[in-house]
Design an enzyme around this catalytic site. Sequence first.
Site, short mmCIF file in Angstrom:
data_model
loop_
_atom_site.label_atom_id
_atom_site.label_comp_id
_atom_site.label_asym_id
_atom_site.label_seq_id
_atom_site.Cartn_x
_atom_site.Cartn_y
_atom_site.Cartn_z
N CYS A 79 0.71 -1.31 0.02
CA CYS A 79 0.02 -0.01 0.00
C CYS A 79 0.84 1.23 -0.06
O CYS A 79 1.51 1.59 -0.98
CB CYS A 79 -0.92 -0.03 1.18
SG CYS A 79 -2.52 1.06 0.83
N HIS A 180 -3.22 -5.09 1.79
CA HIS A 180 -2.57 -5.45 3.11
C HIS A 180 -2.54 -7.00 3.54
O HIS A 180 -3.51 -7.23 4.28
CB HIS A 180 -3.19 -4.66 4.33
CG HIS A 180 -2.90 -2.93 3.91
ND1 HIS A 180 -2.16 -2.56 4.65
CD2 HIS A 180 -3.83 -2.21 3.39
CE1 HIS A 180 -2.15 -1.31 4.50
NE2 HIS A 180 -3.27 -0.96 3.67
N GLU A 182 -0.96 -8.29 5.65
CA GLU A 182 -0.63 -8.36 6.98
C GLU A 182 -1.82 -8.30 7.80
O GLU A 182 -1.70 -8.48 8.93
CB GLU A 182 0.70 -7.37 7.19
CG GLU A 182 0.06 -5.95 7.56
CD GLU A 182 -0.17 -5.22 6.00
OE1 GLU A 182 0.03 -5.94 5.03
OE2 GLU A 182 -0.39 -4.05 6.03
N1 GLN Z 1 -3.70 6.37 1.01
C1 GLN Z 1 -2.24 6.12 1.45
C2 GLN Z 1 -1.33 6.86 0.89
O1 GLN Z 1 -1.55 7.60 -0.18
C3 GLN Z 1 -2.03 4.57 1.48
C4 GLN Z 1 -2.98 3.90 2.44
C5 GLN Z 1 -2.40 2.70 2.98
O2 GLN Z 1 -1.28 2.40 2.87
N2 GLN Z 1 -3.59 1.85 3.60
O3 GLN Z 1 -0.26 7.00 1.31
#
Ligand code: GLN
Length: 218
Positions: A79, A180, A182
């Site tokens: 992410c 994610h 995890e």
């Molecule tokens: N929206 C976040 C970003 O742009 C990422 C979200 C996440 O890691 N769950 O950094």
Amino acid sequence: MTTVGVLALQGDFREHVEVLARLGVEAREVRRADEVDGLDGLIIPGGESTTIGRLAVKYGLVEPIRRFIAAGRPVWGTCAGLIFLARDIGGYDQPLLGVLNVVVERNAFGRQVDSFEVDLSVPALADVTPPEEAERPFRAVFIRAPAVKAVGPGVQVLARLPDGTIVAVRQEHILGTAFHPELTDDTRFHRYFLQMIHAPVGGWRPVTTPTNATRAEE
Ligand code: GLN
């Protein structure tokens, strides 16, 4: 002993540490440049990529992590971690490692669907999936997630949403997931990453040792 670092500046690094511990791997929270030395692999967690990037600059971690990756050590971004690894994230001005040859769009799924879960087909996980569960999809959790909009040469697509959106990629020793792993009980992506490190992973597949025949040829 395999030691996997988890960048612990912000975000859900503790969840990664817990999964690694469950898999019998030593996990080290990384906050300082000298903590990157000697790691076998590094995970960059989800969180807020602007914050992670700014703190990485502040603590002098950007160059040590770039050197670590340039030396061929495996790294996995989930992410916000995927965003931090990317070469191009469009209009945003924030620190990036810029090592993964992809174009990523932050918050690609808009406000209406800030979070969602979806079953993904991930053929690359076959080696870490028991044969009797071969058809089992990977339940992926997306939280204000990014999407991969374009991949450059050398980048393999590991998973797509049903509409074709790319959400998991690999470029040699660099792994990126928009979701994610995890946050679920399914440890297959962590096992897959440990395989990239060549770490012995407890699981259904026996650790292979050279046979007498191959030893004799050495
Ligand atoms: N929206 C976040 C970003 O742009 C990422 C979200 C996440 O890691 N769950 O950094």
